[in-house]
Write an enzyme that holds these catalytic residues in place. Structure first.
Site, PDB file in Angstrom:
ATOM      1  N   GLY A   7       0.811  -1.221   0.000  1.00  0.00           N
ATOM      2  CA  GLY A   7       0.000   0.000   0.000  1.00  0.00           C
ATOM      3  C   GLY A   7       0.837   1.260   0.000  1.00  0.00           C
ATOM      4  CE1 TYR A 184     -10.218   0.124   8.079  1.00  0.00           C
ATOM      5  CE2 TYR A 184     -10.943   1.746   9.688  1.00  0.00           C
ATOM      6  CZ  TYR A 184      -9.940   1.183   8.930  1.00  0.00           C
ATOM      7  OH  TYR A 184      -8.662   1.668   9.023  1.00  0.00           O
TER       8      TYR A 184
END
Length: 356
Positions: A7, A184
């Protein structure tokens, strides 16, 4: 030391890569360039943003072959790749679990096969649910989830679960119980458990950095998965007033992305000194709590835009107050935040966002 940053083309990951590169570290990036995080990001444009010496690879952490290849010659993994934010609705659940948990499992299994034992994991303060609260009568308490009926009535503060009295919010430490209150958050808890299981089975060493509300240049623009600071900044760029949910009194710890990058660099240097199988979590916050309303007002003043508008809207999966006690990271690893709230908001008000 050779470092893989998954990422590494994202908002936080990019800042980590930049910090490591300026320190003279050898860095490789693995990033899938998912549209939710890179709405305008073609691979060539992202590659061009990196200084010479940073190796960039387009690949998904859920892809076993891509991960295996990216781990060649690596000593430490800094795992930033994740789908972030509260999402739009439960239709996002498969994407959160796939990106965050399956991706982490693929990465950890590949690390185990190669005998790699050092991991820095991007965690989140969302694992705590509501923050720390005290009742005058009952001491420290854990309020239950807020009800839709209370929120519709504008009753945003969680009451004492025993007597219904008002509560005083405080700082939450790393030893607080985990209480994820949205998909999440549940995926971030699962990441931590997967990393712990990997460490026990492989003799690995893990530092989990539980980020609080990170802001700064390079935040993605105009996406429901962006943080609140980006949403406010995007509104101001359009000449609109930031829309503040609830009554604006939600307490948060806003920490600058440069300080988060510094925390990652510190953790990468330290994790090799941990004992085999050791897992340690650290809050990463500025130590300076502010309300969401205060943050919106500071951005609007610095930008010269319209004053924030308090709407009374809410998200059921959100929490009222969550602020960090980051003293463990300071005391044990020597990290210190350097960007003040006032300085950071003044700069962020005019800095570019990703995709705009």
């Amino acid at each position: 030391m050779n470092i893989l940053v998954t990422g590494g083309a994202g908002f936080i990951g990019g800042a980590v890569v930049e910090r490591l590169h300026t320190q003279g570290r050898r860095v490789r990036v693995l990033d899938a360039l998912l549209p939710a995080a890179h709405p305008a990001g073609a691979p060539s444009a992202v590659e061009a943003a990196y200084a010479e010496g940073v190796e960039f690879r387009v690949g998904d952490v859920r892809d076993v072959e891509a991960v295996e290849s990216a781990l060649d010659g690596i000593d430490v993994v800094c795992h930033q790749a994740a789908m972030v934010g509260l999402g739009v609705n439960l239709d996002d659940a498969p994407d959160y679990v796939g990106c965050n948990d399956l991706g982490t499992a693929v990465l950890l299994s590949a690390m185990a096969r190669r005998g790699l034992t050092r991991l820095v994991l991007a965690g989140s303060m969302v694992v705590y649910g509501e923050g720390r609260y005290e009742c005058e009568r009952h001491g420290e308490v854990a309020p239950g989830p807020r009800s839709r009926s209370d929120l519709d009535a504008g009753l945003f503060e969680p009451p004492c679960p025993h007597c219904g009295a008002s509560l005083k919010p405080g700082l939450v430490g790393e030893d607080a119980p985990l209480d994820p209150r949205n998909v999440y958050a549940a995926s971030k808890v699962a990441q931590e458990h997967l990393a712990s299981a990997w460490a026990r089975a492989s003799g690995g060493r893990v530092v989990t950095l539980r980020y609080h509300n990170v802001y700064g240049p390079g935040m993605p623009k105009d996406t429901p998965y962006a943080g609140v600071a980006s949403l406010f900044r995007s509104a101001l760029a359009r000449g609109e007033a930031p829309r503040v949910f609830e009554d604006g009194g939600q307490r948060r710890d806003f920490v600058h992305v440069d300080d988060v990058a510094g925390a990652n660099a510190t953790a990468i240097a330290a994790v090799g000194g941990f004992a085999e199988g050791e897992v340690r979590a650290y809050n990463v916050g500025s130590g300076d709590a502010h309300t969401v309303g205060e943050m919106a007002a500071a951005l609007a003043r610095a930008h010269g835009g319209p004053a924030p508008r308090v709407t009374g809207e809410y998200r059921l999966g959100d929490v009222r107050h969550i602020t960090a006690d980051s003293s463990r990271l300071r005391d044990e690893l020597g990290w210190r935040p350097e960007v003040s709230f006032a300085e950071g908001m003044r700069a962020f008000a005019v800095e570019p966002l990703r995709g705009g």
